[in-house]
Every structure is written in C-alpha cells, then in structure tokens.
Design an enzyme around this catalytic site. Structure first.
Site, PDB file in Angstrom:
ATOM      1  N   SER A   1      32.785 -46.605  18.166  1.00  0.00           N
ATOM      2  CA  SER A   1      33.285 -47.784  17.650  1.00  0.00           C
ATOM      3  C   SER A   1      32.092 -48.817  17.964  1.00  0.00           C
ATOM      4  O   SER A   1      31.022 -48.773  17.427  1.00  0.00           O
ATOM      5  CB  SER A   1      34.570 -48.391  18.304  1.00  0.00           C
TER       6      SER A   1
ATOM      7  N   HIS B   1      41.323 -43.745  14.833  1.00  0.00           N
ATOM      8  CA  HIS B   1      40.135 -44.152  15.176  1.00  0.00           C
ATOM      9  C   HIS B   1      39.741 -43.697  16.582  1.00  0.00           C
ATOM     10  O   HIS B   1      38.472 -43.539  16.965  1.00  0.00           O
ATOM     11  CB  HIS B   1      40.458 -45.676  15.266  1.00  0.00           C
TER      12      HIS B   1
END
Length: 255
Positions: free
Chosen positions: A84, A234
């Site tokens: 990320s 995620h």
C-alpha cells in the site's frame, strides 16, 4: 531520518515497508518465515510506529528515508517489498534509485492516483478523547461509531499506546497524516528507465489494483509480473500469509 526497524535472519537482504496507519509488526509473521532464507528488515516509516515524527510526509521524503537506511546499514542491492503506502514508497525509490536495489515487490497498490477515502477512519480516530480515555475497550467503542469492522478497528488501535505518565497517545502522527492525506493518494508520472525484476501482488477482493490498472503498471514498470490472491482484500499478507510467502518465494527463485 533514522527509522526504527526489526531485523531477522541471514542472507540476501529483503526490506519490507508497511502501509498507511501500519507499522513493522504488521509483517512480523510473514517476515519470520521469509527470514529462513533472507535477511529481513521490517521498517517503521516516518510518522508511524516507533520511528520519528516529521511535518513532511511525502513519498519523496520516505524514499530518501529508505536510501538513508540502506546506506547507514551498508546494505548492498536489497530486495524491496512494500504494501500500500509502502508500495508507493518502494516504487518511488526504485524509479529514483534503480541501481540501489535488486528486485521490487509491490503489494496491493498501483502507480495510479487514488481519491481520498480515509475520511471516516480519520474522523473516527480524531473523535477519541485521549485525555479522558480510560481503556482500550472504551477507545474501541468510540471508534466503532465510525469503523464498524472489528478487524479494521483492531488494526488501527495498535497505534494506541501509553506514555510514561500512563496517558494514552497515538504512535502515528495523526495530525500530519490527516494534513497530507491527499499526497498519500497521488499517482506516479514516471517509471523505470531500465529493466528491474518487478512483481505486483493484488488481492482479488481489493479495489486497489484493478484489471484496468495493468496497462499503467506495464507502462511504468516494463516486464512487471502481476499475481492475484483469491479471497483476499487489501491486507493480503494478513488474510492469506502463506499465499504471499509462496508467491514471493516463487518470484525471487525465478528472477
């Protein structure tokens, strides 16, 4: 900036960078397994974990932090893995200093821009009155009004600690993160100028790397490989740690 880090194992150096609101211990379970074959460094990025706070929070600054860490510790041609926000740091570093790393692994982030989408999380974190807070359970109850998912709250509340006087405080630099949140979402307009073994890993239940992002990935990172992890969102490394380990090992063994 001298970053806090955890170090495990011996062998080829592998540096791991966490994502927004995270810290090095998010990757500890995966890092321990990878440390069976690599010397793993798990870093706290600036304004996160146990690393120093700064008014500047940008990918350029975090890439320079990484460069300083590599040079200070005399690390030769590491593999750099970022998730990320850490993935954007890793990409920025690779584009700026391609000769300083051996391979690049980016987990669940594309080089495109992202609209601000952490508004509710930030509002929830700011809503917690640290001066009156008496327990973590109370913090969780307050945050639940904004963040209904228990797993996400537990992840966020790892940033809650007590100071020497016993008062609760945030490890993360919440004000600066809030002030620079648009910078965190910005896209990249430059890519690699020469070949570098690169792997992108995405969770198929995540919206961070979509099929339509593939062209941009291949444009900015020529020859990149893209692997997908089924039934993962995620936080791929937390949801499917063995799959991540297998994919990383496979890529490093072939490249």
């Amino acid at each position: 900036m001298k970053l806090y880090y955890r170090e495990l194992g011996e062998g080829t150096p592998l540096i791991i960078l966490h994502g927004l609101f995270g810290s090095s211990d998010n990757w500890l379970s995966v890092g321990k397994v990878l440390a069976e074959a690599y010397k793993v460094y798990m870093l706290d990025q600036r304004n996160h974990g146990q690393s120093p706070h700064s008014e500047e929070h940008s990918y350029e600054a975090m890439a320079e932090d990484l460069k300083e860490f590599i040079e200070t510790h005399g690390i030769e041609k590491p593999i750099v893995l970022g998730h990320s926000m850490g993935g954007k740091t890793a990409m920025t570093f690779a584009v700026k200093y391609p000769d300083l790393l051996d391979k690049l692994i980016v987990v669940d982030i594309a080089p495109r821009g992202y609209p601000v989408h952490h508004d509710v999380i930030l509002e929830g974190l700011f809503s917690i009155n640290l001066n009156a807070l008496e327990s973590r359970q109370e913090a969780d109850q307050q945050l639940a009004r904004f963040v209904p998912d228990l797993g996400t709250r537990q992840f966020l509340l790892k940033n809650l600690t007590r100071n020497s006087e016993g008062q609760f405080e945030w490890r993360i630099n919440l004000k600066v993160i809030n002030d620079t949140i648009q910078i965190i979402g910005k896209g990249m307009d430059k890519g690699l100028s020469k070949a570098l073994p690169t792997l992108f890993i995405r969770g198929l239940k995540s919206h961070y790397i979509k099929d339509e992002d593939f062209d941009l990935i291949y444009q900015l990172f020529p020859g990149a490989q893209i692997e997908s992890v089924a039934n993962a969102g995620h936080w791929v490394h937390a949801e499917k740690p063995q799959e991540i380990i297998d994919i990383v090992r496979g890529f490093l063994g072939k490249s």
